[in-house]
Design an enzyme around this catalytic site. Structure first.
Site, short mmCIF file in Angstrom:
data_model
loop_
_atom_site.label_atom_id
_atom_site.label_comp_id
_atom_site.label_asym_id
_atom_site.label_seq_id
_atom_site.Cartn_x
_atom_site.Cartn_y
_atom_site.Cartn_z
CB SER A 1 -0.96 -0.04 1.19
OG SER A 1 -1.98 0.93 1.06
CG ASP B 1 -7.28 -2.50 -2.94
OD1 ASP B 1 -7.94 -1.78 -2.17
OD2 ASP B 1 -6.04 -2.62 -2.85
CG HIS C 1 -5.96 -2.23 0.69
ND1 HIS C 1 -5.25 -1.85 -0.44
CD2 HIS C 1 -5.34 -1.64 1.74
CE1 HIS C 1 -4.24 -1.06 -0.08
NE2 HIS C 1 -4.29 -0.91 1.23
#
Length: 230
Positions: A123, A177, A208
């Site tokens: 991320s 996601d 995610h």
């Protein structure tokens, strides 16, 4: 900015390579310790030292200014392409980039060649790894960006350096996601390909997060980029 010392998982054999892996927003280096320990149990990366840095606690605008571990501020997070790209925290991004470059330099100063170092993350950490790795002035062994995207798209071409033009990049992303949405990852991958980078993009049926299949693919990438030295 004061920073906690990174979590370090030493090599289980002679240390000849290093992986620096950065966590995502609100996490710490400890969040990725189980993945490293799983790789360690398989005894395929015993020669690799893992550095899991901790981001400093900073106010995050999209969370009402609440302080949490972050590599840079995020103004908006509403599942759109524009929300992640609008009003990027350039100062915070560049400060974190300097920090990752310092971590790389420390390993080189300790005797690990740059091409035996892989920079990666998840991320926010993955986005920082792509930017920091491709703008490093030493040639790295590889770059990993999971559930991530290209930062500072308007200036990206001016920030990258020729040293890592041919450095392999592995990107993994969840097809469901809701935060770093799939189209943003795909656009980032296509931008890197357009710029001539050696980038692999794999998708997984997940939100995610990371899944065992993705972590297996990362392990294979690390084995290939950081083979056991003679």
């Amino acid at each position: 900015m004061p920073r906690r010392a990174s979590l370090v998982v030493p090599a289980a054999a002679k240390h000849t390579a290093t992986v620096i892996f950065a966590h995502g927003l609100g996490d710490t280096g400890y969040g990725w310790q189980p993945a490293v320990e799983n790789w360690r149990r398989r005894q395929r990366l015993d020669h690799v030292k893992f550095i899991l840095p901790h981001a400093p606690a900073i106010p995050i605008t999209c969370n009402g200014g609440m302080q949490m571990p972050g590599w840079f501020d995020i103004k908006e997070l509403n599942g759109t392409l524009e929300s992640l790209q609008r009003s990027e925290d350039e100062a915070g991004i560049l400060e974190s980039r300097s920090y990752f470059h310092d971590l790389i330099k420390q390993e080189i100063d300790a005797g690990i060649p740059a091409n035996r170092i892989v920079l990666g993350g998840f991320s926010q950490g993955g986005a920082m790894s792509i930017l920091s790795g491709l703008s490093a002035t030493v040639k790295l062994g590889g770059i990993v960006g999971l559930s991530s995207w290209i930062l500072l798209g308007g200036k990206f071409k001016d920030l990258v350096t020729p040293e890592n033009k041919e450095t392999p990049v592995f990107m993994g992303h969840g097809s469901f996601d809701p935060l770093v949405i799939f189209p943003l990852a795909r656009i980032s991958f296509e931008k890197l390909k357009e710029l001539g980078y050696d980038v692999t993009f794999k998708t997984y049926p997940m939100p995610h997060s990371a899944c065992p299949e993705e972590l297996d693919d990362v392990e294979e990438f690390l084995k290939k980029r950081l083979p056991l030295a003679n």
